[in-house]
Every structure is written in structure tokens, then in C-alpha cells.
Design a protein around this motif. Structure first.
Motif, mmCIF file in Angstrom:
data_model
loop_
_atom_site.group_PDB
_atom_site.id
_atom_site.type_symbol
_atom_site.label_atom_id
_atom_site.label_comp_id
_atom_site.label_asym_id
_atom_site.label_seq_id
_atom_site.Cartn_x
_atom_site.Cartn_y
_atom_site.Cartn_z
ATOM 1 N N UNK A 167 -12.428 -92.109 -8.063
ATOM 2 C CA UNK A 167 -11.949 -92.235 -6.685
ATOM 3 C C UNK A 167 -12.925 -93.077 -5.871
ATOM 4 N N UNK A 168 -12.381 -94.012 -5.153
ATOM 5 C CA UNK A 168 -13.195 -94.928 -4.356
ATOM 6 C C UNK A 168 -14.081 -94.156 -3.375
ATOM 7 N N UNK A 169 -15.376 -94.519 -3.344
ATOM 8 C CA UNK A 169 -16.303 -93.916 -2.401
ATOM 9 C C UNK A 169 -16.969 -92.655 -2.883
ATOM 10 N N UNK A 170 -16.533 -92.104 -4.013
ATOM 11 C CA UNK A 170 -17.155 -90.887 -4.536
ATOM 12 C C UNK A 170 -18.194 -91.246 -5.594
ATOM 13 N N UNK A 171 -19.392 -90.624 -5.556
ATOM 14 C CA UNK A 171 -20.468 -91.012 -6.473
ATOM 15 C C UNK A 171 -20.220 -90.580 -7.915
ATOM 16 N N UNK A 172 -19.393 -89.571 -8.108
ATOM 17 C CA UNK A 172 -19.108 -89.090 -9.454
ATOM 18 C C UNK A 172 -17.599 -89.141 -9.705
ATOM 19 N N UNK A 173 -17.245 -89.428 -10.964
ATOM 20 C CA UNK A 173 -15.857 -89.317 -11.392
ATOM 21 C C UNK A 173 -15.710 -88.032 -12.193
ATOM 22 N N UNK A 174 -14.501 -87.516 -12.272
ATOM 23 C CA UNK A 174 -14.240 -86.289 -13.008
ATOM 24 C C UNK A 174 -13.600 -86.616 -14.351
ATOM 25 N N UNK A 175 -14.188 -86.069 -15.410
ATOM 26 C CA UNK A 175 -13.674 -86.283 -16.765
ATOM 27 C C UNK A 175 -13.045 -85.000 -17.288
ATOM 28 N N UNK A 176 -11.918 -85.156 -17.987
ATOM 29 C CA UNK A 176 -11.224 -84.037 -18.616
ATOM 30 C C UNK A 176 -11.102 -84.357 -20.106
ATOM 31 N N UNK A 177 -11.447 -83.386 -20.972
ATOM 32 C CA UNK A 177 -11.407 -83.613 -22.407
ATOM 33 C C UNK A 177 -10.733 -82.433 -23.100
ATOM 34 N N UNK A 178 -9.831 -82.759 -24.025
ATOM 35 C CA UNK A 178 -9.080 -81.726 -24.726
ATOM 36 C C UNK A 178 -8.990 -82.061 -26.202
ATOM 37 N N UNK A 179 -9.139 -81.037 -27.047
ATOM 38 C CA UNK A 179 -9.013 -81.228 -28.484
ATOM 39 C C UNK A 179 -10.340 -81.185 -29.196
ATOM 40 N N UNK A 180 -10.284 -81.434 -30.502
ATOM 41 C CA UNK A 180 -11.480 -81.321 -31.339
ATOM 42 C C UNK A 180 -12.507 -82.401 -31.092
ATOM 43 N N UNK A 181 -12.084 -83.580 -30.629
ATOM 44 C CA UNK A 181 -13.017 -84.660 -30.314
ATOM 45 C C UNK A 181 -13.258 -84.723 -28.811
ATOM 46 N N UNK A 182 -14.477 -84.897 -28.431
ATOM 47 C CA UNK A 182 -14.824 -85.096 -27.020
ATOM 48 C C UNK A 182 -14.851 -86.610 -26.776
ATOM 49 N N UNK A 183 -13.689 -87.173 -26.527
ATOM 50 C CA UNK A 183 -13.533 -88.622 -26.536
ATOM 51 C C UNK A 183 -14.331 -89.307 -25.425
ATOM 52 N N UNK A 184 -14.354 -88.714 -24.234
ATOM 53 C CA UNK A 184 -15.112 -89.355 -23.167
ATOM 54 C C UNK A 184 -16.602 -89.347 -23.474
ATOM 55 N N UNK A 185 -17.101 -88.268 -24.063
ATOM 56 C CA UNK A 185 -18.515 -88.233 -24.447
ATOM 57 C C UNK A 185 -18.821 -89.367 -25.422
ATOM 58 N N UNK A 186 -17.916 -89.622 -26.353
ATOM 59 C CA UNK A 186 -18.127 -90.692 -27.329
ATOM 60 C C UNK A 186 -18.139 -92.064 -26.650
ATOM 61 N N UNK A 187 -17.262 -92.254 -25.678
ATOM 62 C CA UNK A 187 -17.234 -93.526 -24.950
ATOM 63 C C UNK A 187 -18.528 -93.716 -24.154
ATOM 64 N N UNK A 188 -18.971 -92.675 -23.469
ATOM 65 C CA UNK A 188 -20.230 -92.770 -22.715
ATOM 66 C C UNK A 188 -21.402 -93.098 -23.636
ATOM 67 N N UNK A 189 -21.449 -92.446 -24.794
ATOM 68 C CA UNK A 189 -22.533 -92.696 -25.736
ATOM 69 C C UNK A 189 -22.502 -94.132 -26.244
#
Length: 368
Positions: free
Chosen positions: A306-328
Motif C-alpha cells: 500500500x502506497x505510503x506504508x513502510x511495511x507490506x503484508x505477506x500471506x503464505x499458505x501451504x507446505x512451501x513458504x513462497x514469499x520467504x523463498x522470494x525474499x531470500x
């Protein structure tokens, strides 16, 4: 373009291979515009000699009418792309070439004019497209073999070849192409991952042990081999309710950090994180949503920026933590100094395993 292609380009201009009704791609708007030689011959001629891609088929031939269809499935590539790929192919008299994806036949014609029709074989999956290409080639006085078949299988009958060139994007270089290329021969193909629709041109040299390795040269975009297209419908029921049971976290990354089309950050994420597809959309002026889907399980992730917010919210579901993998993956790329695309390369083993590397084939990128 290199000077050795000038005579072939004069002898077989692209206009000889274009249909009466075609769709010129507007590079500014991203739209495909119908152009009819019957209705507007001057505009048709102008587009035929302009450095833009031209769609010649929609929806695997099921499309009717003058307006663009849903999916472009055959085209005449930009002349600048065709000439630069032929330069990179580095052909010489006496070499034999297999082309994957005949399309209009123009690229095949250039090869046949330069090397002789007897030294060029082209494979096209679509029967109607192959038949029209033969007609186009014959009209130009050229008669290379145009085979209707599955390009993933190459064409064993006339193997081995000195060069294989693909004019369709691949998500995996097929083992058959390696087996049908002489040691020391070259495979030139647009290669990418399902993380994004774009490709990178890879130039592989085949080794004595049957493997092949080489660098990525530059970003390109091609229609995909039919058997390697991504069917987005497969994800339609991944998210039954949002956010459902998804694990919530926050991130400082922004949409810019993910990279847009043709940017190295996006390409590298696909290299490092296997079996991942993603799409970014903007439901309103202040919100950007990034979705991630696992190709091998029903894991998914979504990040709401969201524009103007310092943090974005991530949601992850299932056996793989896909956003964690992208960040890494993005963190690793930053730690390495954000190397550009042409510092990466690919090794393909005889069994079809694809191993990306950075800087040197021995420096394989650890994926997963």
C-alpha cells in the motif's frame, strides 16, 4: 547484423512471408493492430518493413475476424531480433541447421539462402502454419525441409546438426536437442522460467559428454513451445478464501524490488526459486498485490503493498513458504552485487536437468 547476412536479407525480405491480414505490435501501447494489404496496402507495406513483431496467428488457428484474439500463437519476429540471433548462431558454409518453430518461414529462408536449402531443416507443430511456410519458401525459390512435428523432439532423421536455433521460448531445453547436436555445436534458444513470461537468449555449446553449457546473452520475448506453456487456469482454485489459514508476516520490500518485465531481479528470482509462477496486479491506485503459486503443490503466497506504508503484508499458505523463498533469492542477488543477466549462464545435462550458474559453470546456483 553482421555483413555476411546482407545479401540474404536483400534476397528474402520479410514482406514475402507475411499474410494479407496481419497484426502489427505497437511497441508504445503494447497493442496488436490489424493491418490489411487489401484495405490499406501502403500501411501494410510500411509495417512489413518496420522493426516490430507481427502476429500472424491467434489462438492456435481457432481465431476468426480482424480484431486480435486471446493468445498470439505464431508471428514474424522483429527484424532486429532475427538478425541479432542469426549473428549469434555463427553459421558458416557447410554447416547443418535445425530450426525449431518455422512460423512464417522467414528465418528459415534466410538460413536456406545463406547455407543452401539442403542444409536446413525446420520443425513446426502447427500443420496449417507449416503448409503456409512451405508455400512462402517456395515462392522465394527455396526448398528446405519443413517438418510438421513436435519441436521438443527435434528431428532425428537428419541429425546430427551443427546448429539448433529455437524461435519459440522454452522453459526447459529438451534432451533431444543435445543428442542431435554434434560436440562443439551450438544451441541458441530463448529460455526462461514460469516465474515470468519473458525469456533470456541462451547460447549453449554441446560438450563431448553430451551436456551443453553457455551464457545468457540478453532479454528477449517469444511465444512458448506449446507443450511448455503455462496454463493459468491450474491456479484458479488455489485460494478458496483469502486470507483463510495463511500465515501473516510483514516485509520492507516494495513492488520495485520485485522487478518488472525484462529486469534482472525478476529473471534471477525465477532462476533461484524453482517451480514458481507469479503475477502482479493493482486493484486500485494505492494498492499493489503480488501473487505467487507453486507449480508442484497447492502452496501460494500473496503480498499486499500500500502506497505510503513502510511495511507490506505477506500471506503464505501451504507446505512451501513462497514469499520467504522470494525474499531470500532477492537478498542473495543483492549480496552478490546485483549481477546483470549476462553474468549468468545455464548448463543442461543429457537427462534434461537444467543447472543455472553465475560467472562460471562450476558456480552452480543453489535452487530451492
Amino acid at each position: 547484423m553482421t555483413p555476411d547476412w546482407v545479401e540474404s536479407l536483400k534476397a528474402v525480405p520479410r514482406a514475402l512471408f507475411l499474410p494479407t491480414l496481419m497484426w502489427a505490435h505497437d511497441m508504445t501501447t503494447g497493442e496488436s493492430v490489424p493491418v490489411s494489404r487489401t484495405d490499406d496496402p501502403d500501411e501494410w507495406q510500411r509495417q512489413a518493413f518496420t522493426d516490430v513483431p507481427i502476429v500472424t496467428q491467434w489462438d492456435d488457428g481457432e481465431h476468426e475476424g480482424t480484431e486480435p484474439g486471446s493468445l498470439s500463437t505464431s508471428s514474424a519476429s522483429m527484424p532486429s531480433v532475427v538478425t541479432s540471433m542469426l549473428r549469434d548462431l555463427d553459421v558458416k558454409p557447410g554447416l547443418r541447421v535445425l530450426e525449431i518453430g518455422t512460423g512464417t518461414g522467414w528465418n528459415c529462408a534466410l538460413l536456406a539462402h545463406r547455407l543452401g536449402s539442403e542444409n536446413v531443416v525446420s520443425v513446426e507443430v502447427d500443420g496449417a502454419v507449416a503448409a503456409q511456410a512451405r508455400t512462402n519458401l517456395s515462392r522465394a525459390g527455396l526448398h528446405p525441409d519443413v517438418i510438421r512435428g513436435n519441436g521438443e523432439l527435434g528431428w532425428q532423421r537428419d541429425a546430427p546438426y551443427n546448429r539448433i536455433i529455437a524461435t519459440a521460448g522454452v522453459r526447459s531445453v529438451p534432451p533431444a536437442w543435445l543428442a542431435q547436436t554434434r560436440p562443439g555445436g551450438v544451441i541458441l534458444a530463448p529460455w526462461g522460467t514460469h516465474y515470468g513470461n519473458e525469456d533470456a537468449l541462451v547460447r549453449l555449446t554441446v560438450n563431448e559428454d553430451g551436456s551443453a553449457s553457455g551464457p545468457f546473452l540478453r532479454p528477449v520475448a517469444f511465444m512458448k513451445l506449446r507443450d511448455q506453456r503455462l496454463d493459468w487456469e491450474r491456479f484458479s482454485d488455489y485460494v478458496s478464501a483469502f486470507p483463510g489459514d495463511a500465515i501473516r508476516s510483514t516485509t520492507r520490500l516494495t513492488p520495485n524490488d520485485l522487478g518488472s518485465q525484462y529486469e534482472t531481479a525478476r529473471f534471477v528470482t525465477g532462476l533461484v526459486v524453482p517451480d514458481l509462477a507469479h503475477v502482479v496486479n493493482q486493484p486500485d491506485a494505492d494498492t499493489t498485490n503480488a501473487w505467487f503459486f507453486d507449480l508442484t503443490s497447492r502452496s501460494w503466497a500473496a503480498v499486499v503493498f500500500r502506497t505510503g506504508e513502510p511495511f507490506a503484508t505477506a500471506y503464505q499458505s501451504g507446505g512451501r513458504q513462497l514469499w520467504d523463498e522470494v525474499e531470500q533469492a532477492l537478498t542473495w542477488w543483492a549480496r552478490e552485487g546485483r549481477p546483470e543477466l549476462d553474468q549468468f549462464g545455464l548448463t543442461v545435462l543429457p537427462d534434461g536437468e537444467q543447472r543455472p550458474w553465475l560467472g562460471d559453470p562450476m558456480n552452480t546456483i543453489r535452487t530451492g
